[in-house]
Design an enzyme around this catalytic site. Sequence first.
Site, PDB file in Angstrom:
ATOM      1  N   TYR A   4       0.848  -1.203   0.000  1.00 26.18           N
ATOM      2  CA  TYR A   4       0.000   0.000   0.000  1.00 26.18           C
ATOM      3  C   TYR A   4       0.878   1.245   0.000  1.00 26.18           C
ATOM      4  CZ  TYR A   4      -2.842   3.772   1.912  1.00 26.18           C
ATOM      5  OH  TYR A   4      -3.457   4.981   2.123  1.00 26.18           O
ATOM      6  N   LYS A  26       1.218   4.307  -2.910  1.00 26.98           N
ATOM      7  CA  LYS A  26       1.004   5.729  -2.646  1.00 26.98           C
ATOM      8  C   LYS A  26       2.291   6.534  -2.864  1.00 26.98           C
ATOM      9  CE  LYS A  26      -3.356   5.978  -1.429  1.00 26.98           C
ATOM     10  NZ  LYS A  26      -4.324   6.806  -2.201  1.00 26.98           N
TER      11      LYS A  26
END
Length: 249
Positions: A140, A144
């Site tokens: 994750y 990002k």
Amino acid sequence: MPAILITGCSSGFGLAIARRFLDRGWRVIATMRRPDPDLLPAAPGLTILPLDVTDPQSIATAVAQAGEIDVLVNNAGFGAAVPIELIEPDTARALFETNLLGTLAMVQAVLPQFRARRAGTIVNITSSVTLKPLPLVSVYRASKAAVNALSESLAAEVAPFGVRVRIVLPGRAPETRFGANAMPHLRGLDHPDYKPMLDAMIAGFRESGGPVTQMEDVAEAVWRAATDPDAPLRIPAGADAVQWMAEAG
């Protein structure tokens, strides 16, 4: 009136952003995969459209229906907290497909009208987890961080066309459904080595003490990104995000 298109408005940050701009007199195109007309108060400036940022046809249809906009907010995304050793390849691909490639596809769909008008603002919402290494959110975080890098280069590319790019980095937000949405991807609660880490992470999702990010913090950061030409490229949203950015230098 100025117009803003926001992805991922069914809950959390996207919904708060839509409310903030409606309250301040903007035309708001609130998009979500499954439109719910009851999420936002009926208003002359509100349009709710279906949009899946992983579907090219869905993007093309929504952007065409939205018409001319002044600001694009790429908020749609999801998280998964899983040890690197245990993450499913499909989950890793989905994180990048939604968080990075979905953002890229939206930028490509909207940028031509911004470039033609020599005006427009793109606001990409990432995460303060990109500011320092944390366990269990590696993929994750990588997705990002990739959006951060994309945004930085994009800002340099489009500045000559009068287009601004800003990155909003929220902190931990107990009010949102981030933790709940991450739970289906969870792996390792039955693993003797990873279970203690995962138990602590789950407790942290539910903990509201200490500095945290409120949904209104993110809405206000996006407002600043959209309306203040002098806003910095990276804008932390939330007391914890501000603290982490200061520590990161």
